[in-house]
Design a protein around this motif. Sequence first.
Motif, PDB file in Angstrom:
ATOM      1  N   PRO A 139       0.812  -1.227   0.000  1.00 59.27           N
ATOM      2  CA  PRO A 139       0.000   0.000   0.000  1.00 59.27           C
ATOM      3  C   PRO A 139       0.841   1.272   0.000  1.00 59.27           C
ATOM      4  O   PRO A 139       0.456   2.275  -0.621  1.00 59.27           O
ATOM      5  CB  PRO A 139      -0.825  -0.117   1.289  1.00 59.27           C
ATOM      6  N   GLU A 140       1.992   1.245   0.652  1.00 58.50           N
ATOM      7  CA  GLU A 140       2.872   2.417   0.663  1.00 58.50           C
ATOM      8  C   GLU A 140       3.466   2.670  -0.717  1.00 58.50           C
ATOM      9  O   GLU A 140       3.618   3.823  -1.143  1.00 58.50           O
ATOM     10  CB  GLU A 140       3.992   2.235   1.692  1.00 58.50           C
ATOM     11  N   LYS A 141       3.809   1.611  -1.431  1.00 53.33           N
ATOM     12  CA  LYS A 141       4.366   1.775  -2.776  1.00 53.33           C
ATOM     13  C   LYS A 141       3.314   2.338  -3.727  1.00 53.33           C
ATOM     14  O   LYS A 141       3.604   3.231  -4.540  1.00 53.33           O
ATOM     15  CB  LYS A 141       4.910   0.435  -3.284  1.00 53.33           C
ATOM     16  N   ILE A 142       2.104   1.819  -3.635  1.00 53.39           N
ATOM     17  CA  ILE A 142       1.023   2.332  -4.482  1.00 53.39           C
ATOM     18  C   ILE A 142       0.752   3.796  -4.164  1.00 53.39           C
ATOM     19  O   ILE A 142       0.602   4.637  -5.064  1.00 53.39           O
ATOM     20  CB  ILE A 142      -0.254   1.487  -4.297  1.00 53.39           C
ATOM     21  N   ALA A 143       0.712   4.119  -2.879  1.00 56.48           N
ATOM     22  CA  ALA A 143       0.453   5.502  -2.467  1.00 56.48           C
ATOM     23  C   ALA A 143       1.557   6.440  -2.926  1.00 56.48           C
ATOM     24  O   ALA A 143       1.295   7.592  -3.319  1.00 56.48           O
ATOM     25  CB  ALA A 143       0.300   5.573  -0.947  1.00 56.48           C
ATOM     26  N   SER A 175      -5.101  12.490  -3.661  1.00 49.81           N
ATOM     27  CA  SER A 175      -5.183  12.804  -2.230  1.00 49.81           C
ATOM     28  C   SER A 175      -5.202  11.546  -1.385  1.00 49.81           C
ATOM     29  O   SER A 175      -4.816  11.579  -0.209  1.00 49.81           O
ATOM     30  CB  SER A 175      -6.440  13.638  -1.949  1.00 49.81           C
ATOM     31  N   ALA A 176      -5.647  10.426  -1.973  1.00 47.49           N
ATOM     32  CA  ALA A 176      -5.723   9.172  -1.220  1.00 47.49           C
ATOM     33  C   ALA A 176      -5.857   8.005  -2.182  1.00 47.49           C
ATOM     34  O   ALA A 176      -6.176   8.178  -3.359  1.00 47.49           O
ATOM     35  CB  ALA A 176      -6.913   9.198  -0.260  1.00 47.49           C
ATOM     36  N   VAL A 177      -5.600   6.798  -1.655  1.00 47.75           N
ATOM     37  CA  VAL A 177      -5.790   5.559  -2.405  1.00 47.75           C
ATOM     38  C   VAL A 177      -6.816   4.716  -1.661  1.00 47.75           C
ATOM     39  O   VAL A 177      -6.696   4.513  -0.441  1.00 47.75           O
ATOM     40  CB  VAL A 177      -4.469   4.779  -2.552  1.00 47.75           C
ATOM     41  N   VAL A 178      -7.822   4.235  -2.393  1.00 47.41           N
ATOM     42  CA  VAL A 178      -8.894   3.441  -1.802  1.00 47.41           C
ATOM     43  C   VAL A 178      -8.842   2.035  -2.385  1.00 47.41           C
ATOM     44  O   VAL A 178      -8.714   1.865  -3.604  1.00 47.41           O
ATOM     45  CB  VAL A 178     -10.271   4.080  -2.080  1.00 47.41           C
TER      46      VAL A 178
END
Length: 546
Positions: free
Chosen positions: A436-440, A450-453
């Motif tokens: 999730p950190e890499k995608i963000a 602003s965000a990843v869902v």
Amino acid sequence: MGLRSISEVAALLGVHRDELSPFGDDVAKLSLQVLERPRLRTAAPRLILVSAITPTPAGEGKTTTCIGLADALRRRGESVCLALREPSLGPCLGMKGGATGGGASQVAPADRINLHFTGDFHAVTCAHNLLAAVLDNHLYFDNPLNIDPRRVLWRRVIDMNDRALRNVIVGLGGPQQGVPRETGFDITASSEVMAMLCLATGIADLRQRIDRTLVALTHAGVAVTAGQLGATGAMLALLRDALRPNLVQTLEGTPALIHGGPFANIAHGCNSVIATRMALHLADWCITEAGFGFDLGAEKFFDIKCVTAGLDTAAVVLVATVRALKLHGGVKLAQLAHADPAAVVRGLANLEKHIENIVRFGERPVVALNRFVGDTPDEIAPVRDCCAKLGVPFAVAEHFDRGGDGALALADAVVAHAEQRSQPFRPLYDWRQPVPEKIAAVARTMYGASAVVFTKTAERDLDDVRRLGYEHLPVCIAKTQSSLSDDPQRPGRPTNFEVTVRGIRINAGAGFLVVLTGDILRMPGLPRHPLAERIDLQGTTITGLL
């Protein structure tokens, strides 16, 4: 001016006749042994990446700019070799048309390169589908690995835009016809075999990649690989010749290696590592490109290809057009031919964002305005002023009309601006970070999200990634090319938006995780009136392709 014989083109690079396998007079495959002999040139080779702002549906001319830049460098007495991707039949017959450049800046023979070429795409398709056939055969003959038919991950591919094949059921017709199950087709350019071919450093590396390719899960949730199915050797046999780069030339006789063709919106979007290394081995300048805008192909070029292969760039060329800037400034597609300097000014936010993205990697951008007929001085001036304000070199390029002569200003800017000794780029993330950190990191930095869902399906996929031990892989985000966001209807520089992850596919052989966002599809469809309707054979000449 006629084309040189392919042996003459090879001689420009110091390639010997016994290192060539000609396909007629104007195409040849190069032996992988070229990389094993000492480099003949004394100057340190420099790699130039050509990318673009967020494109219009027709594209902004990255390939054409690569070719014009290469021809211009050669006119300046430089040793240069192109390293480009192979066209897919899908776009050639669908919406975009041929992918061999345009006008006076083309690689040739365009018809052969665009249609079938040396059979590399067919080899990838066959190797990919062989693995699918072997897997279904395993299910039919008692399934000794206890594969769960509901968790077969390996789909089939075809090099054609065919929406009817996105979701299918195989194995119908009774007990003698196979095990019925749901599956589907992706386009060959998104095949993991294509990605493996393009990231492999040689036959041994490709063997290891195929062996570890994840194809299914057992009823107990255990990973099943291609190696366990015994398909690796036959797949390698089908890919033997496809692993060798293809040598052609521009209309001005500049050497070009064209090899591999993954899309950038649904795959990693770069030509092969082998061809890039070979171009750097044989010339002082290698000009390459990465698909669609910098947020797609170029991000993956750095975070996946360069990290994997140990490559680095001396400069990045960012292609912009007045037409695309007007689109991002709110002008409708049908009105882009009309002069509108104010719309260009409104659209500059997209250009500025891409320049910021390049700087984020620690690289040095040069902006090339690919000039179209009808672009007015009043429309070009704001782009020049914007680049001056940002301290970015700028050049108007007219290579479409004038070939290498029209890109001399761009070539001079690149030579003056390119690092004499490459400074290491800064990846966006460490591969060891949680997924999730890499995608963000990509979504926030490259896209401005602003965000990843994550959907529920994506959350389950993420659990599988962790459980199976693939969290260390980089991310290859599949996203629309028409916007910095995951919504194709948001041009310009969108703000205050979320990126929705709806699924994650494990490409263990390629060595990355494919992150599906928005409504992106890995099998495109044809438009209402595909370009195939205009293509014809007149005598022995193919018409309507470009």
